[in-house]
Write a protein that holds these residues in place. Structure first.
Motif, PDB file in Angstrom:
ATOM      1  N   TYR A  82       1.034  10.402 -13.703  1.00  0.00           N
ATOM      2  CA  TYR A  82       0.710   9.647 -12.494  1.00  0.00           C
ATOM      3  C   TYR A  82       1.367   8.274 -12.551  1.00  0.00           C
ATOM      4  N   ALA A  83       1.282   7.626 -13.697  1.00  0.00           N
ATOM      5  CA  ALA A  83       1.895   6.313 -13.866  1.00  0.00           C
ATOM      6  C   ALA A  83       3.406   6.387 -13.635  1.00  0.00           C
ATOM      7  N   ALA A  84       4.044   7.412 -14.162  1.00  0.00           N
ATOM      8  CA  ALA A  84       5.488   7.566 -13.979  1.00  0.00           C
ATOM      9  C   ALA A  84       5.837   7.728 -12.500  1.00  0.00           C
ATOM     10  N   GLU A  85       5.032   8.509 -11.777  1.00  0.00           N
ATOM     11  CA  GLU A  85       5.269   8.685 -10.341  1.00  0.00           C
ATOM     12  C   GLU A  85       5.054   7.375  -9.593  1.00  0.00           C
ATOM     13  N   LEU A  86       4.026   6.623  -9.980  1.00  0.00           N
ATOM     14  CA  LEU A  86       3.773   5.335  -9.332  1.00  0.00           C
ATOM     15  C   LEU A  86       4.960   4.387  -9.514  1.00  0.00           C
ATOM     16  N   ARG A  87       5.524   4.403 -10.700  1.00  0.00           N
ATOM     17  CA  ARG A  87       6.640   3.499 -10.992  1.00  0.00           C
ATOM     18  C   ARG A  87       7.890   3.840 -10.185  1.00  0.00           C
ATOM     19  N   LYS A  88       7.973   5.044  -9.683  1.00  0.00           N
ATOM     20  CA  LYS A  88       9.121   5.456  -8.866  1.00  0.00           C
ATOM     21  C   LYS A  88       8.960   5.078  -7.393  1.00  0.00           C
ATOM     22  N   LEU A  89       7.739   4.804  -6.979  1.00  0.00           N
ATOM     23  CA  LEU A  89       7.484   4.573  -5.558  1.00  0.00           C
ATOM     24  C   LEU A  89       8.088   3.264  -5.072  1.00  0.00           C
ATOM     25  N   PRO A  90       8.703   3.305  -3.912  1.00  0.00           N
ATOM     26  CA  PRO A  90       9.130   2.039  -3.305  1.00  0.00           C
ATOM     27  C   PRO A  90       7.902   1.316  -2.745  1.00  0.00           C
ATOM     28  N   ASP A  91       8.025   0.020  -2.572  1.00  0.00           N
ATOM     29  CA  ASP A  91       6.912  -0.754  -2.018  1.00  0.00           C
ATOM     30  C   ASP A  91       6.444  -0.189  -0.681  1.00  0.00           C
ATOM     31  N   SER A  92       7.363   0.348   0.088  1.00  0.00           N
ATOM     32  CA  SER A  92       7.020   0.864   1.415  1.00  0.00           C
ATOM     33  C   SER A  92       6.052   2.041   1.358  1.00  0.00           C
ATOM     34  N   ALA A  93       5.958   2.717   0.205  1.00  0.00           N
ATOM     35  CA  ALA A  93       5.030   3.849   0.079  1.00  0.00           C
ATOM     36  C   ALA A  93       3.577   3.407   0.222  1.00  0.00           C
ATOM     37  N   PHE A  94       3.314   2.142  -0.031  1.00  0.00           N
ATOM     38  CA  PHE A  94       1.952   1.613   0.033  1.00  0.00           C
ATOM     39  C   PHE A  94       1.591   1.108   1.424  1.00  0.00           C
ATOM     40  N   GLU A  95       2.526   1.188   2.345  1.00  0.00           N
ATOM     41  CA  GLU A  95       2.299   0.680   3.698  1.00  0.00           C
ATOM     42  C   GLU A  95       1.860   1.801   4.634  1.00  0.00           C
ATOM     43  N   GLY A  96       1.217   1.423   5.699  1.00  0.00           N
ATOM     44  CA  GLY A  96       0.876   2.366   6.753  1.00  0.00           C
ATOM     45  C   GLY A  96      -0.370   3.175   6.477  1.00  0.00           C
ATOM     46  N   LEU A  97      -0.621   4.106   7.398  1.00  0.00           N
ATOM     47  CA  LEU A  97      -1.802   4.963   7.352  1.00  0.00           C
ATOM     48  C   LEU A  97      -1.370   6.423   7.262  1.00  0.00           C
ATOM     49  N   LYS A  98      -2.250   7.235   6.719  1.00  0.00           N
ATOM     50  CA  LYS A  98      -2.039   8.680   6.675  1.00  0.00           C
ATOM     51  C   LYS A  98      -3.304   9.345   7.185  1.00  0.00           C
ATOM     52  N   GLU A  99      -3.135  10.363   7.994  1.00  0.00           N
ATOM     53  CA  GLU A  99      -4.283  11.112   8.486  1.00  0.00           C
ATOM     54  C   GLU A  99      -4.850  11.954   7.340  1.00  0.00           C
ATOM     55  N   THR A 100      -6.159  11.908   7.171  1.00  0.00           N
ATOM     56  CA  THR A 100      -6.843  12.677   6.131  1.00  0.00           C
ATOM     57  C   THR A 100      -8.022  13.409   6.771  1.00  0.00           C
ATOM     58  N   PRO A 101      -8.663  14.316   6.040  1.00  0.00           N
ATOM     59  CA  PRO A 101      -9.871  14.963   6.579  1.00  0.00           C
ATOM     60  C   PRO A 101     -10.990  13.966   6.906  1.00  0.00           C
ATOM     61  N   PHE A 102     -10.889  12.757   6.339  1.00  0.00           N
ATOM     62  CA  PHE A 102     -11.897  11.719   6.565  1.00  0.00           C
ATOM     63  C   PHE A 102     -11.460  10.729   7.640  1.00  0.00           C
ATOM     64  N   GLY A 103     -10.339  11.003   8.296  1.00  0.00           N
ATOM     65  CA  GLY A 103      -9.771  10.091   9.275  1.00  0.00           C
ATOM     66  C   GLY A 103      -8.585   9.366   8.679  1.00  0.00           C
ATOM     67  N   PRO A 104      -7.971   8.466   9.438  1.00  0.00           N
ATOM     68  CA  PRO A 104      -6.810   7.745   8.913  1.00  0.00           C
ATOM     69  C   PRO A 104      -7.208   6.820   7.770  1.00  0.00           C
ATOM     70  N   MET A 105      -6.391   6.826   6.727  1.00  0.00           N
ATOM     71  CA  MET A 105      -6.639   5.965   5.570  1.00  0.00           C
ATOM     72  C   MET A 105      -5.350   5.241   5.201  1.00  0.00           C
ATOM     73  N   PRO A 106      -5.461   4.007   4.705  1.00  0.00           N
ATOM     74  CA  PRO A 106      -4.265   3.294   4.255  1.00  0.00           C
ATOM     75  C   PRO A 106      -3.607   4.042   3.085  1.00  0.00           C
ATOM     76  N   ASN A 107      -2.295   4.133   3.116  1.00  0.00           N
ATOM     77  CA  ASN A 107      -1.577   4.787   2.029  1.00  0.00           C
ATOM     78  C   ASN A 107      -1.872   4.146   0.673  1.00  0.00           C
ATOM     79  N   ALA A 108      -2.004   2.829   0.647  1.00  0.00           N
ATOM     80  CA  ALA A 108      -2.310   2.149  -0.612  1.00  0.00           C
ATOM     81  C   ALA A 108      -3.632   2.639  -1.198  1.00  0.00           C
ATOM     82  N   LEU A 109      -4.614   2.876  -0.348  1.00  0.00           N
ATOM     83  CA  LEU A 109      -5.901   3.382  -0.821  1.00  0.00           C
ATOM     84  C   LEU A 109      -5.765   4.812  -1.332  1.00  0.00           C
TER      85      LEU A 109
END
Length: 145
Positions: A82-109
């Motif tokens: 998981y740590a290795a995958e996190l280190r590959k993510l661009p900063d933009s991966a933490f931006e915005g919202l994603k639809e989930t079964p619980f409603g829209p959630m921030p990508n960072a969360l």
């Protein structure tokens, strides 16, 4: 975040060494989880997070692990992945919202959920240890990895 998941997974594995053999599957009640069950939950949460990072879908498969040594190894491996995958993510991966079964959630969360979950459940294992009379803090020495 990467350092947090690595340390937390190593610390969970380390703390499992202080769970007496007769308490590894012990539950405070029928609806509670055992230390081994908690460790399996952490592994499944991180595996789901890995699936999300890699494919965009939160998928979890596999059977629970019943061996202390195997679950320790599995949790540490997943945490490092998981740590290795996190280190590959661009900063933009933490931006915005994603639809989930619980409603829209921030990508960072969403990206952080397996980390928060692991930290939370680490506390459950530590609490159980105190109920058995173990008053020591069992913190993994982060300088040793």
């Amino acid at each position: 975040l990467a350092e947090q998941i690595e340390w937390t997974c190593r610390n969970i594995a380390y703390n499992l060494d202080f769970v007496p053999d007769d308490k590894l599957n012990w539950k405070v009640s029928e609806t509670a989880d055992s230390p081994l069950g908690i460790a399996n939950h952490v592994a499944r949460s991180i595996a789901g997070g890995l699936s999300n990072l890699r494919t965009g879908n939160w998928e979890i498969d596999g059977e629970p692990i019943s061996s202390r040594d195997e679950i320790k190894e599995h949790i540490v491996k997943l945490g490092c992945e998981y740590a290795a995958e996190l280190r590959k993510l661009p900063d933009s991966a933490f931006e915005g919202l994603k639809e989930t079964p619980f409603g829209p959630m921030p990508n960072a969360l969403i990206i952080s959920i397996p980390i928060y979950d692991a930290i939370h459940h680490h506390g459950q294992i530590a609490f159980l240890q105190t109920t058995w009379g173990d008053g020591e803090d069992h913190f993994f020495n982060a300088g040793s990895f």
